[in-house]
Structure formats: structure tokens, C-alpha cells
Enzyme design. Structure first.
Site, mmCIF file in Angstrom:
data_model
loop_
_atom_site.group_PDB
_atom_site.id
_atom_site.type_symbol
_atom_site.label_atom_id
_atom_site.label_comp_id
_atom_site.label_asym_id
_atom_site.label_seq_id
_atom_site.Cartn_x
_atom_site.Cartn_y
_atom_site.Cartn_z
ATOM 1 N N HIS A 44 0.812 -1.222 0.000
ATOM 2 C CA HIS A 44 0.000 0.000 0.000
ATOM 3 C C HIS A 44 0.846 1.273 0.000
ATOM 4 O O HIS A 44 0.468 2.266 0.637
ATOM 5 C CB HIS A 44 -0.994 0.005 1.170
ATOM 6 N N ASP A 46 2.466 2.089 -3.202
ATOM 7 C CA ASP A 46 2.649 2.524 -4.610
ATOM 8 C C ASP A 46 1.824 3.775 -4.913
ATOM 9 O O ASP A 46 2.288 4.688 -5.586
ATOM 10 C CB ASP A 46 2.397 1.396 -5.623
ATOM 11 N N GLY A 131 -8.673 -13.177 -8.221
ATOM 12 C CA GLY A 131 -9.139 -12.622 -6.948
ATOM 13 C C GLY A 131 -8.283 -13.044 -5.768
ATOM 14 O O GLY A 131 -8.666 -12.847 -4.618
ATOM 15 N N LEU A 134 -2.877 -11.923 -6.595
ATOM 16 C CA LEU A 134 -1.637 -12.153 -7.362
ATOM 17 C C LEU A 134 -1.662 -11.379 -8.671
ATOM 18 O O LEU A 134 -0.843 -11.594 -9.552
ATOM 19 C CB LEU A 134 -1.440 -13.647 -7.619
ATOM 20 N N SER A 137 -5.380 -9.479 -12.984
ATOM 21 C CA SER A 137 -5.914 -8.415 -13.850
ATOM 22 C C SER A 137 -4.777 -7.641 -14.521
ATOM 23 O O SER A 137 -4.848 -7.363 -15.727
ATOM 24 C CB SER A 137 -6.827 -7.480 -13.067
ATOM 25 N N GLU A 169 -7.240 0.032 -16.236
ATOM 26 C CA GLU A 169 -7.866 -0.398 -14.979
ATOM 27 C C GLU A 169 -8.486 0.785 -14.231
ATOM 28 O O GLU A 169 -9.594 0.698 -13.713
ATOM 29 C CB GLU A 169 -6.834 -1.113 -14.094
ATOM 30 N N ASP A 181 1.597 -3.367 -9.980
ATOM 31 C CA ASP A 181 1.309 -4.680 -10.571
ATOM 32 C C ASP A 181 1.628 -4.691 -12.062
ATOM 33 O O ASP A 181 2.214 -5.630 -12.591
ATOM 34 C CB ASP A 181 -0.178 -5.033 -10.361
ATOM 35 N N TYR A 230 -10.231 -0.822 -0.208
ATOM 36 C CA TYR A 230 -8.992 -0.351 -0.863
ATOM 37 C C TYR A 230 -9.133 1.135 -1.183
ATOM 38 O O TYR A 230 -8.256 1.940 -0.870
ATOM 39 C CB TYR A 230 -8.756 -1.172 -2.137
HETATM 40 C C1 GLA Z 1 -3.286 -3.927 -5.150
HETATM 41 C C2 GLA Z 1 -3.088 -2.776 -6.138
HETATM 42 C C3 GLA Z 1 -1.628 -2.313 -6.136
HETATM 43 C C4 GLA Z 1 -1.159 -2.012 -4.714
HETATM 44 C C5 GLA Z 1 -1.475 -3.195 -3.784
HETATM 45 C C6 GLA Z 1 -1.164 -2.905 -2.343
HETATM 46 O O1 GLA Z 1 -2.592 -5.059 -5.587
HETATM 47 O O2 GLA Z 1 -3.444 -3.197 -7.438
HETATM 48 O O3 GLA Z 1 -1.500 -1.178 -6.963
HETATM 49 O O4 GLA Z 1 -1.705 -0.821 -4.234
HETATM 50 O O5 GLA Z 1 -2.849 -3.562 -3.864
HETATM 51 O O6 GLA Z 1 0.210 -2.790 -2.146
#
Ligand code: GLA
Length: 397
Positions: A44, A46, A131, A134, A137, A169, A181, A230
Site C-alpha cells: 500500500h 505505490d 481474486g 496475485l 488483472s 484499470e 502490478d 482499498y
Molecule cells: C493492489 C493494487 C496495487 C497495490 C497493492 C497494495 O494489488 O493493485 O496497486 O496498491 O494492492 O500494495
């Protein structure tokens, strides 16, 4: 599942290729693939302009495709046994739902960037659990970004494919994820973690010790409110930035808060914003320490930082769950463990564990047996190595 057996007989690339032949009654011309990821440390941060240290894993999304000479896109998803079809020129956010929104969003994002984008026929397959945290998406987005890139004759760097995936996204699918990601799915190198500065998008590839493997353990539990929670954490961080910016106008994001400023700034924040900020500032520092530890081959230190990251996500950022905490605690007691933490957004999903390769079976035996005793079901396990980011190849005959 024994760790020495292959996960499935056919690779996602082979499955996608066969699925293309079934769906379109001819052979595909190209194959692209992009991996899922684990975040070794940097949870959390990024979307707070921070530093993260993810690695791609050898679970992936594969796309078998052939260019078309119009702007039509015809898709077949092997996993859902479903088809979808659209015209690139007619796409608007909200016009496509479900799995097809991801490839459609990528085509839309390329067009929005003012670049030419051609149509294609494609079949998609994969072995990344959906979901599970990992990032299946992001892998879909980056694999399709590479496919549209190929058929449209573009020459963009991998990092740009990642950004197009994130735009898809955020703006087309409507999920406010950060950039971690997609950059991992696009730019990762085999055997290495990727130290990403989410502010500058600078990347340093950091080798992982060959004697360690990445073990993913999935709790099998997903909280329904995952996306809304989130987004709420993101909002809390924005609120915290506006409060601390009123005290120090050099602060534009939580990345700008220095660890030695933290205590004095926390006085200006009421709960839960103070906890959120303490996590983010501490986590960015931990990522820096962890990257240095890895470069100096101090694996024990690296593991301690992973456990500290989990505690901070659990207590201050409050994105863990009982099962994820259980998995991390059991891992801590298990033979061969270096470090463990929740990976991805949290609120259920998976943990990532760094484990000494020679002790994998002992590690898994301990964690799985005790998890089953405590929670009444077994976690799903994936034993993987750090993999390569996106690739495209022409199909050979
Ligand atoms: C998800 C989001 C990422 C990041 C993580 C938490 O995977 O897609 O961008 O914020 O949560 O680190």
C-alpha cells in the site's frame, strides 16, 4: 500437491494456442504472456509515490492472437468458456463488463493516448488464481497491451505497456489501483525482484538468492468489500496528505514525509489517519532497508523486515484478516522460513513466503497441517520462482 509435480500438464501458452484453434478454426499467428506477481515488501505504498519490491511469479496469463485488418476485436476466454466481441471505435468506459473489460480497456487506453490501434482475434488462458491478490488483472492488461502493440505496429517500451494497463484499470474498469502490478508484469526479470520507485518509475533489478524459493499460500477467503476498502485507504492517505501539507507545504504525498519528521506530524492527525501514515512512512523505509539487505545478501534481515511489514499492515493499515495473520504466524514457526507477509491489497487473499529451497516440504507440511487444524480447510499453495515480465513471440510451425 507435491512440490515436484508440474501444476498442470499444459502451459497457459499451449492452452491459449489450442483454445484459439477451437474458437477461430485456424492457427494463431502470435503468442503473448505476462506473469502474476507477489509483492515481497512495500504494501500500500505505490499510490503514495513510495518504493516497492515485487517479483513476477511463474503463474501467467497467455494470449494467442492474430491481427485483423479492421478495428474489430473477437475474444475467447478459455477459463470461462465465453466469447466477447467489440469495435474499438465504439468503446467508452462502462460499455463492456466482466473479464472482457480488461482487454477492451487496454485498446481504449491506447486509442486515448492518440496511438493507432488495430483489431485482433484472441484466445486467453491462464493459471493465476483470480481474486487471490496475485494480480491476474494486471497480467491480462499487460499481455493484451503487448498483443495490441504487436498488431498495431507500435514501438513502445515495456514501461509504457504497464502505464496503458493502469489507465485501462483506473479509467475503463474503474479500479483505482497503483502502478506496481502492471510494471511488474511488464518489466520483471527472471531470478530478480524489482525495486520500483513509484514516483519516478525508476527500476533497479535486485537478484534473489538462488537457494530461496517463493511460496504463495492462499487463505481461500476473500472479503466482499475488498475494492471499497482499498479505495477508502486511498482516500484516507489523501486526507492525511492535505492535513500534513497544512503544517509543511513541501509535502505533496506521504513519500515526502521523512521518518524523523513522523512523530511531530502525527500530532496533527486524528485516528485512524495517524496509523495509516505511520504504516506508509515506515513501510517506505523498510523497502529501502530490505533492498539493501538483499543486495548485501543479508537474508535474515530481509525476512525480519517482511514480518515487520505484515505487523504494520495488520495493526496500523488494518488490511489483514484472521486467516492471513494465521498463515504468517504459522510460517514464522515453520522450518526453512526466511520471511512472510500478506501480499496484494489484503482483506483476504494470499501470503508470500520466502523459504529455503531445501526445506520447502517441511515448511509446507508444518503450515498446511496446522492451518487445517485451526481453520478447517487447507490453504492453496504455489511454489514458484521470480519470473520474466511480458513476452511476445511469433508462432513457429
Ligand atoms: C493492489 C493494487 C496495487 C497495490 C497493492 C497494495 O494489488 O493493485 O496497486 O496498491 O494492492 O500494495
Amino acid at each position: 500437491m507435491s512440490t515436484t509435480e508440474p501444476r498442470r500438464e499444459l502451459s497457459p501458452l499451449e492452452v491459449a494456442r489450442a483454445a484459439f484453434q477451437r474458437a477461430f478454426e485456424r492457427r494463431p499467428e502470435f503468442l503473448s504472456r505476462a506473469p502474476g506477481r507477489v509483492n515481497l515488501i512495500g504494501g500500500h505504498v505505490d499510490y503514495n509515490d513510495g518504493l516497492v519490491l515485487p517479483a513476477a511469479v511463474d503463474l501467467e496469463i497467455a494470449v494467442a492472437f492474430t491481427p485483423r485488418d479492421d478495428r474489430r476485436v473477437r475474444l475467447y476466454a478459455e477459463g470461462f468458456d465465453e466469447k466477447a466481441e467489440f469495435d474499438i471505435g465504439e468503446l467508452t468506459p462502462g460499455s463492456i463488463d466482466g473479464w472482457a473489460a480488461y482487454p477492451a480497456g487496454v485498446a481504449w487506453a491506447i486509442a486515448q493516448a492518440g496511438l493507432p490501434v488495430s483489431g485482433l482475434d484472441a484466445a486467453v488462458a491462464g493459471d493465476i488464481p483470480i481474486g487471490g491478490g496475485l494480480s491476474s488483472s494486471a497480467a491480462v492488461e499487460v499481455a493484451f497491451a503487448a498483443a495490441f502493440h504487436q498488431v498495431s505496429g507500435l514501438e513502445l517500451p515495456e514501461l509504457k505497456l504497464a502505464q496503458l494497463g493502469q489507465t485501462a484499470e483506473n479509467q475503463f474498469v474503474g479500479v483505482q489501483c497503483g502502478i506496481m502490478d502492471q510494471v511488474t508484469a511488464a518489466c520483471a526479470q527472471p531470478g530478480k525482484a524489482l525495486l520500483l520507485d513509484c514516483r519516478t518509475l525508476g527500476i533497479r533489478h535486485v537478484p534473489l538468492p538462488a537457494a530461496l524459493r517463493i511460496v504463495i499460500l492462499c487463505s481461500g477467503i476473500q472479503r466482499e468489500l475488498r475494492t471499497s476498502e482499498y479505495n477508502e485507504r486511498r482516500r484516507e492517505c489523501e486526507q492525511a496528505v492535505s492535513r500534513v501539507a497544512a503544517v509543511d507545504d513541501d509535502i505533496r504525498s506521504l513519500r515526502d514525509v521523512e521518518p524523523d519528521q513522523l512523530q511531530s506530524l502525527l500530532r496533527h492527525l486524528s485516528p485512524p489517519l495517524d496509523r495509516r501514515v505511520r504504516h506508509v512512512v515506515g513501510e517506505i523505509e523498510r523497502v529501502q532497508l530490505a533492498a539493501t539487505a538483499l543486495e548485501h545478501k543479508e537474508t535474515e534481515r530481509f525476512g525480519e523486515l517482511m514480518f515487520a511489514s505484515h505487523r504494520s499492515l495488520r495493526d496500523d493499515y488494518q488490511v489483514s484478516s484472521e486467516e492471513l495473520d494465521g498463515l504468517v504466524e504459522l510460517a514464522r514457526q515453520a522450518p526453512g522460513v526466511i520471511g512472510a507477509r500478506l501480499t496484494g491489497a489484503g482483506f483476504g487473499g494470499c501470503t508470500v513466503n520466502l523459504v529455503t529451497a531445501a526445506l520447502i516440504d517441511d515448511f509446507l507440511g508444518y503450515v498446511i497441517e496446522n492451518y487445517h487444524r485451526l481453520y478447517g480447510h487447507e490453504p492453496e499453495e504455489y511454489v514458484t520462482d521470480a519470473a520474466r515480465g511480458v513476452t511476445v513471440e511469433k508462432v513457429g510451425w
